[in-house]
Scaffold this motif. Structure first.
Motif, PDB file in Angstrom:
ATOM      1  N   ASP A  98      -8.947  44.589  68.654  1.00 40.60           N
ATOM      2  CA  ASP A  98      -9.174  45.800  67.841  1.00 40.60           C
ATOM      3  C   ASP A  98     -10.092  46.731  68.628  1.00 40.60           C
ATOM      4  OD1 ASP A  98      -9.854  47.770  66.031  1.00 40.60           O
ATOM      5  OD2 ASP A  98     -10.559  46.404  64.472  1.00 40.60           O
ATOM      6  N   PRO A  99      -9.552  47.814  69.177  1.00 47.09           N
ATOM      7  CA  PRO A  99     -10.381  48.708  69.993  1.00 47.09           C
ATOM      8  C   PRO A  99     -11.507  49.382  69.214  1.00 47.09           C
ATOM      9  CG  PRO A  99      -8.236  49.695  69.577  1.00 47.09           C
ATOM     10  CD  PRO A  99      -8.184  48.294  69.046  1.00 47.09           C
ATOM     11  N   HIS A 100     -11.453  49.343  67.881  1.00 48.31           N
ATOM     12  CA  HIS A 100     -12.518  49.931  67.070  1.00 48.31           C
ATOM     13  C   HIS A 100     -13.722  49.004  66.958  1.00 48.31           C
ATOM     14  CE1 HIS A 100      -9.865  53.188  65.966  1.00 48.31           C
ATOM     15  NE2 HIS A 100      -8.959  52.304  65.593  1.00 48.31           N
ATOM     16  N   GLN A 101     -13.512  47.700  67.186  1.00 47.80           N
ATOM     17  CA  GLN A 101     -14.611  46.743  67.061  1.00 47.80           C
ATOM     18  C   GLN A 101     -14.843  45.926  68.330  1.00 47.80           C
ATOM     19  OE1 GLN A 101     -14.122  44.237  63.642  1.00 47.80           O
ATOM     20  NE2 GLN A 101     -14.418  45.920  62.210  1.00 47.80           N
ATOM     21  N   ASN A 161      -2.506  41.155  74.316  1.00 46.93           N
ATOM     22  CA  ASN A 161      -3.533  41.932  73.603  1.00 46.93           C
ATOM     23  C   ASN A 161      -4.226  41.145  72.501  1.00 46.93           C
ATOM     24  OD1 ASN A 161      -3.296  44.274  75.152  1.00 46.93           O
ATOM     25  ND2 ASN A 161      -1.588  45.009  73.910  1.00 46.93           N
ATOM     26  N   THR A 162      -4.499  39.885  72.788  1.00 42.69           N
ATOM     27  CA  THR A 162      -5.284  39.070  71.862  1.00 42.69           C
ATOM     28  C   THR A 162      -6.535  38.604  72.583  1.00 42.69           C
ATOM     29  OG1 THR A 162      -4.053  37.071  72.446  1.00 42.69           O
ATOM     30  CG2 THR A 162      -3.303  38.287  70.496  1.00 42.69           C
ATOM     31  N   ALA A 177     -17.988  44.051  70.128  1.00 40.34           N
ATOM     32  CA  ALA A 177     -17.974  42.734  70.761  1.00 40.34           C
ATOM     33  C   ALA A 177     -17.340  42.866  72.138  1.00 40.34           C
ATOM     34  CB  ALA A 177     -17.176  41.762  69.905  1.00 40.34           C
ATOM     35  N   LEU A 178     -17.981  42.285  73.156  1.00 42.72           N
ATOM     36  CA  LEU A 178     -17.431  42.291  74.509  1.00 42.72           C
ATOM     37  C   LEU A 178     -16.495  41.094  74.632  1.00 42.72           C
ATOM     38  CD1 LEU A 178     -20.657  43.133  76.568  1.00 42.72           C
ATOM     39  CD2 LEU A 178     -18.968  44.696  75.571  1.00 42.72           C
ATOM     40  N   VAL A 179     -15.215  41.368  74.925  1.00 45.98           N
ATOM     41  CA  VAL A 179     -14.209  40.300  74.912  1.00 45.98           C
ATOM     42  C   VAL A 179     -13.332  40.340  76.159  1.00 45.98           C
ATOM     43  CG1 VAL A 179     -14.114  40.232  72.395  1.00 45.98           C
ATOM     44  CG2 VAL A 179     -12.557  41.730  73.626  1.00 45.98           C
TER      45      VAL A 179
END
Length: 174
Positions: free
Chosen positions: A129-132, A146-147, A166-168
């Motif tokens: 989720d690019p918003h979070q 994209n997971t 969150a850095l993922v």
């Protein structure tokens, strides 16, 4: 005899009779001046009330800004006390210090939660989720594209607004 559409002769005569104010213009002027004074007074009172309301609202806003973090700071004081207690016992065993650190972290998490600060910690396999989330790297993996593969640093929300994403690490498109 009169009909419903017409006034009796006496009433018609009364309606056409001049009043004392009509006969004496000075009385009419005095009456108008009194009414003007009453309206001016009512206007000035209403204007003063609006100004007082505006001033009180401005004061309330200034106080709210000044003390906005008061509740949060109050929630942080027990955490500070716990850290001070840990520092005050320098010869404590590692297990005791670790137990204290865990207790202090629970206090901190509770204080953050009471102040509507919530962790963003997506599970592996969750949809990016690019918003979070902020993707730090893209890696090939067997899971769907994209997971989230791993969380490098938790993010935080405050009242549904991202405080820190969150850095993922995410999976590469196939």
């Amino acid at each position: 005899m009169t009909t419903d559409n017409h006034l009796p002769e006496d009433a018609a005569a009364d309606a056409n009779e001049p009043t004392a104010a009509d006969l004496n213009p000075e009385i009419k002027i005095a009456d108008l001046e009194r009414r003007l004074a009453d309206m001016s007074d009512a206007y000035m009172r209403a204007k003063a009330e609006v100004e007082n309301t505006r001033r009180r609202a401005d004061e309330d806003i200034a106080k709210a800004r000044k003390f906005a973090v008061e509740g949060f700071a109050e929630a942080m004081l027990p955490v500070m006390d716990s850290l001070d207690g840990a520092i005050a016992t320098p010869g404590a065993a590692v297990e005791v210090v670790l137990e204290g650190v865990h207790a202090t972290r629970r206090q901190l998490a509770s204080a953050l939660e009471r102040n509507k600060v919530v962790e963003i910690n997506p599970a592996a396999g969750a949809k990016f989720d690019p918003h979070q989330h902020q993707a730090i790297s893209v890696v090939p993996a067997e899971q769907e594209a994209n997971t989230v593969v791993a969380v490098l640093q938790k993010g935080f929300l405050i009242a549904d607004r991202v405080l820190r994403p969150a850095l993922v690490t995410v999976t590469a498109p196939k």
